[in-house]
Design a protein around this motif. Structure first.
Motif, PDB file in Angstrom:
ATOM      1  N   GLY A  15       0.820  -1.212   0.000  1.00 47.05           N
ATOM      2  CA  GLY A  15       0.000   0.000   0.000  1.00 47.05           C
ATOM      3  C   GLY A  15       0.852   1.258   0.000  1.00 47.05           C
ATOM      4  N   TRP A  16       1.896   1.267   0.808  1.00 51.86           N
ATOM      5  CA  TRP A  16       2.800   2.423   0.882  1.00 51.86           C
ATOM      6  C   TRP A  16       3.501   2.625  -0.468  1.00 51.86           C
ATOM      7  N   ASP A  49       2.341   1.757  -3.393  1.00 53.77           N
ATOM      8  CA  ASP A  49       1.336   2.280  -4.320  1.00 53.77           C
ATOM      9  C   ASP A  49       1.147   3.780  -4.134  1.00 53.77           C
ATOM     10  N   VAL A  50       1.079   4.227  -2.887  1.00 53.51           N
ATOM     11  CA  VAL A  50       0.921   5.654  -2.609  1.00 53.51           C
ATOM     12  C   VAL A  50       2.133   6.427  -3.118  1.00 53.51           C
ATOM     13  N   GLY A 102       2.172   6.775  -6.876  1.00 49.59           N
ATOM     14  CA  GLY A 102       0.996   7.395  -7.488  1.00 49.59           C
ATOM     15  C   GLY A 102      -0.031   6.422  -8.007  1.00 49.59           C
ATOM     16  N   ASN A 103       0.058   5.176  -7.617  1.00 47.03           N
ATOM     17  CA  ASN A 103      -0.900   4.156  -8.045  1.00 47.03           C
ATOM     18  C   ASN A 103      -2.107   4.166  -7.105  1.00 47.03           C
ATOM     19  N   THR A 104      -2.879   5.257  -7.146  1.00 51.06           N
ATOM     20  CA  THR A 104      -4.010   5.438  -6.244  1.00 51.06           C
ATOM     21  C   THR A 104      -5.227   5.949  -7.009  1.00 51.06           C
ATOM     22  N   VAL A 105      -6.388   5.900  -6.363  1.00 54.98           N
ATOM     23  CA  VAL A 105      -7.633   6.434  -6.898  1.00 54.98           C
ATOM     24  C   VAL A 105      -8.192   7.390  -5.852  1.00 54.98           C
ATOM     25  N   PRO A 106      -8.584   8.608  -6.252  1.00 57.36           N
ATOM     26  CA  PRO A 106      -9.161   9.534  -5.269  1.00 57.36           C
ATOM     27  C   PRO A 106     -10.408   8.937  -4.609  1.00 57.36           C
ATOM     28  N   VAL A 107     -10.590   9.216  -3.337  1.00 55.88           N
ATOM     29  CA  VAL A 107     -11.732   8.691  -2.586  1.00 55.88           C
ATOM     30  C   VAL A 107     -13.038   9.081  -3.261  1.00 55.88           C
ATOM     31  N   LEU A 135     -14.201   6.428  -5.721  1.00 53.91           N
ATOM     32  CA  LEU A 135     -14.341   5.021  -5.330  1.00 53.91           C
ATOM     33  C   LEU A 135     -15.739   4.464  -5.578  1.00 53.91           C
TER      34      LEU A 135
END
Length: 79
Positions: free
Chosen positions: A57-58, A60-61, A64-69, A72
């Motif tokens: 998870g860290w 990914d953050v 930049g491998n994230t999706v804005p809340v 979701l």
């Protein structure tokens, strides 16, 4: 010889039930080595799994491998 690690459970009559199917040719001959988890090892495995999950998870953050809340729940019809 090829090794595959997979977890399972020993049933009442001593049969081993695997957590997921083996992805090998049907009717293949196999050699089985059984590693028995000690009582205190299970907690260590869970801690290692949680630690690895956090690391992923860290990573990914940080990459930049994230999706804005706010995105979701897009496209999910919750009635």
């Amino acid at each position: 010889m090829k090794a595959i690690e997979i977890k399972g459970t020993v049933k009442e009559w001593g049969e081993i039930s695997l957590n997921k199917p083996l992805t090998i040719a049907k009717h293949s001959r196999v050699r089985v080595i059984v590693l028995i988890t000690e009582e205190n090892e299970e907690d260590n495995e869970l801690a290692e799994s949680a630690s690895e999950s956090f690391r992923q998870g860290w990573y990914d953050v940080m990459t930049g491998n994230t999706v804005p809340v706010s995105q979701l729940w897009e496209g999910i019809d919750a009635e």
